[in-house]
Design a protein around this motif. Structure first.
Motif, short mmCIF file in Angstrom:
data_model
loop_
_atom_site.label_atom_id
_atom_site.label_comp_id
_atom_site.label_asym_id
_atom_site.label_seq_id
_atom_site.Cartn_x
_atom_site.Cartn_y
_atom_site.Cartn_z
N ALA A 44 0.84 -1.20 0.00
CA ALA A 44 0.00 0.00 0.00
C ALA A 44 0.87 1.25 0.00
CB ALA A 44 -0.91 0.00 1.23
N PRO A 45 0.41 2.34 -0.60
CA PRO A 45 1.20 3.59 -0.61
C PRO A 45 1.34 4.17 0.79
CG PRO A 45 -1.01 3.97 -1.45
CD PRO A 45 -0.87 2.49 -1.31
N ASN A 46 2.39 4.96 0.97
CA ASN A 46 2.62 5.60 2.26
C ASN A 46 1.56 6.66 2.54
OD1 ASN A 46 5.15 4.32 3.03
ND2 ASN A 46 6.07 5.45 1.34
N LEU A 47 1.03 6.64 3.74
CA LEU A 47 0.11 7.68 4.16
C LEU A 47 0.90 8.90 4.61
CD1 LEU A 47 -2.29 5.48 6.31
CD2 LEU A 47 -2.91 6.64 4.18
N PRO A 48 0.46 10.10 4.25
CA PRO A 48 1.13 11.32 4.73
C PRO A 48 1.10 11.36 6.26
CG PRO A 48 -0.37 11.82 2.94
CD PRO A 48 -0.65 10.40 3.33
N ASP A 49 2.14 11.93 6.84
CA ASP A 49 2.20 12.09 8.28
C ASP A 49 1.33 13.27 8.69
OD1 ASP A 49 2.83 12.44 10.94
OD2 ASP A 49 4.99 12.57 10.64
N PRO A 50 0.30 13.05 9.53
CA PRO A 50 -0.55 14.17 9.96
C PRO A 50 0.24 15.33 10.56
CG PRO A 50 -1.54 12.09 10.59
CD PRO A 50 -0.15 11.77 10.09
N ALA A 51 1.42 15.04 11.11
CA ALA A 51 2.24 16.10 11.71
C ALA A 51 2.69 17.11 10.67
CB ALA A 51 3.45 15.51 12.41
N ALA A 52 2.73 16.70 9.39
CA ALA A 52 3.13 17.63 8.33
C ALA A 52 2.09 18.72 8.12
CB ALA A 52 3.35 16.87 7.01
N LEU A 53 0.88 18.50 8.64
CA LEU A 53 -0.20 19.46 8.48
C LEU A 53 -0.38 20.30 9.74
CD1 LEU A 53 -2.75 17.16 6.62
CD2 LEU A 53 -1.09 18.73 5.66
N SER A 54 0.71 20.58 10.41
CA SER A 54 0.66 21.44 11.58
C SER A 54 1.97 22.21 11.70
CB SER A 54 0.42 20.62 12.86
OG SER A 54 1.52 19.76 13.11
N PHE A 55 1.92 23.34 12.43
CA PHE A 55 3.10 24.15 12.64
C PHE A 55 3.08 24.67 14.08
CE2 PHE A 55 4.86 24.35 8.46
CZ PHE A 55 6.10 24.98 8.60
N ASP A 56 4.23 24.64 14.73
CA ASP A 56 4.37 25.19 16.07
C ASP A 56 5.33 26.37 16.02
OD1 ASP A 56 2.71 23.28 17.37
OD2 ASP A 56 4.35 21.82 17.27
N PHE A 57 5.11 27.33 16.91
CA PHE A 57 5.94 28.52 16.92
C PHE A 57 6.49 28.78 18.32
CE2 PHE A 57 2.64 29.10 13.66
CZ PHE A 57 3.46 29.15 12.54
N PRO A 58 7.39 27.94 18.82
CA PRO A 58 7.92 28.14 20.18
C PRO A 58 8.68 29.45 20.34
CG PRO A 58 9.21 26.49 18.98
CD PRO A 58 7.98 26.75 18.16
N PHE A 59 9.14 30.04 19.23
CA PHE A 59 9.87 31.30 19.29
C PHE A 59 9.06 32.37 20.02
CE2 PHE A 59 10.64 35.53 17.47
CZ PHE A 59 12.01 35.68 17.67
N PHE A 60 7.74 32.35 19.84
CA PHE A 60 6.90 33.41 20.39
C PHE A 60 6.45 33.13 21.83
CE2 PHE A 60 6.62 34.29 15.87
CZ PHE A 60 6.74 35.68 15.85
N ASP A 61 6.89 32.00 22.40
CA ASP A 61 6.53 31.72 23.79
C ASP A 61 7.06 32.80 24.73
OD1 ASP A 61 5.36 29.42 22.93
OD2 ASP A 61 6.93 28.06 23.63
N GLN A 62 8.18 33.41 24.35
CA GLN A 62 8.79 34.43 25.20
C GLN A 62 7.98 35.73 25.23
OE1 GLN A 62 12.66 35.47 23.34
NE2 GLN A 62 11.84 34.39 21.55
N ALA A 63 6.97 35.80 24.38
CA ALA A 63 6.14 37.02 24.36
C ALA A 63 5.00 36.94 25.37
CB ALA A 63 5.56 37.23 22.96
N VAL A 64 4.75 35.74 25.91
CA VAL A 64 3.64 35.59 26.85
C VAL A 64 3.86 36.52 28.05
CG1 VAL A 64 2.42 34.00 28.36
CG2 VAL A 64 3.23 33.23 26.13
#
Length: 273
Positions: A44-64
């Motif tokens: 069977a073909p490889n299923l895309p990784d659901p994680a590829a459909l998300s983005f995290d931005f830890p850089f902006f944690d320091q703005a809290v």
């Protein structure tokens, strides 16, 4: 007719994304070719990784907390932070339902079809009532053609939710999302992801008449990162950019007179070079 408001995906992201930028607070294209007839593949073909459909931005944690300090010294950085938080939430809200439905396939055994395709069939219970899902993947050279059809449980899935293609390993893809609330099931949005010349990206494009061509893009080209909005009308690009050294900038119509506003490696306001 399946009427599922929360399964409708597409235009809301473009419209809300543009609004939030101003207010500062789902395939290589869908192939028009007929599916080729081929002997069933051995795997069977490889299923895309659901994680590829998300983005995290830890850089902006320091703005809290900075947004409540009342200190204008970090105004540019805080303004960018508030916008990124909202845009990330909008992206997650847009993708949460289709990704949740798709992720179940990772734990489902596919069945080979006579034409060379593989089909993952299962019931998804993440909605307010069970949804029957049929995910079809057809290997075609160096890529895979996909489509997902859905229906209420105990009926044959016949409503096209999304279609598109991925690379053979699933790392790059483009899906067209259909509006299930419209009997004609028109395309209402497009999702693309992968690794390009500018690093990893996740991109949303509206196909709705009132916002056709509006594009929101998240990109990770470590040590450089960006969120970009491009109006489908051909207007000026809006962006938020930041770098691993702590510096960054934003350029949006309603802030700093529409001019680029920058911050240094301590996230303090600085003149743009």
């Amino acid at each position: 007719m399946l009427t599922i408001r929360s399964l409708r995906t597409g235009t809301g992201l473009m419209a809300l994304g543009a609004i939030m930028l101003l207010l500062a607070l789902g395939a290589g294209g869908c192939s028009d070719d007929a599916s080729p007839t081929a002997a069933p593949t051995a795997q069977a073909p490889n299923l895309p990784d659901p994680a590829a459909l998300s983005f995290d931005f830890p850089f902006f944690d320091q703005a809290v907390g900075l947004e409540k300090s009342g200190n204008d010294l970090h105004a540019n950085f805080v303004n960018a932070y508030l916008r990124v938080v909202v845009l990330q939430a909008v992206a997650e809200l847009t993708l949460a339902t289709p990704v949740a439905a798709f992720a179940v396939a990772l734990h489902t055994v596919p069945v080979a079809q006579p034409d060379g395709a593989w089909v993952w069939s299962y019931t998804w219970t993440g909605y307010r009532y069970p949804i029957r899902v049929a995910l079809r993947g057809l290997p075609a050279g160096d890529h895979v053609q996909w489509e997902m059809r859905v229906s209420p449980a105990n009926t044959e899935p016949n409503l096209l939710w999304f279609e598109g293609t991925t690379s053979g390993d699933g790392s790059t893809g483009r899906w067209l999302l259909h509006d299930l609330d419209d009997p004609a099931q028109p395309v209402c949005g497009e999702i693309a992801w992968g690794q390009g010349t500018g690093g990893r990206f996740l991109e949303f494009t509206s196909r709705e008449p009132e916002s056709a061509g509006d594009m929101l893009r998240f990109s990770d080209a470590n040590p450089d990162f960006a969120v970009t909005f491009v109006p489908g009308t051909g207007g000026a690009e809006w962006f938020i950019r930041w770098h691993a050294d702590g510096t960054g900038s934003l350029k949006v119509p309603d802030y700093n007179g529409g001019l680029e506003a920058c911050w240094d490696r301590w996230q303090e306001n600085v003149d743009c070079e």
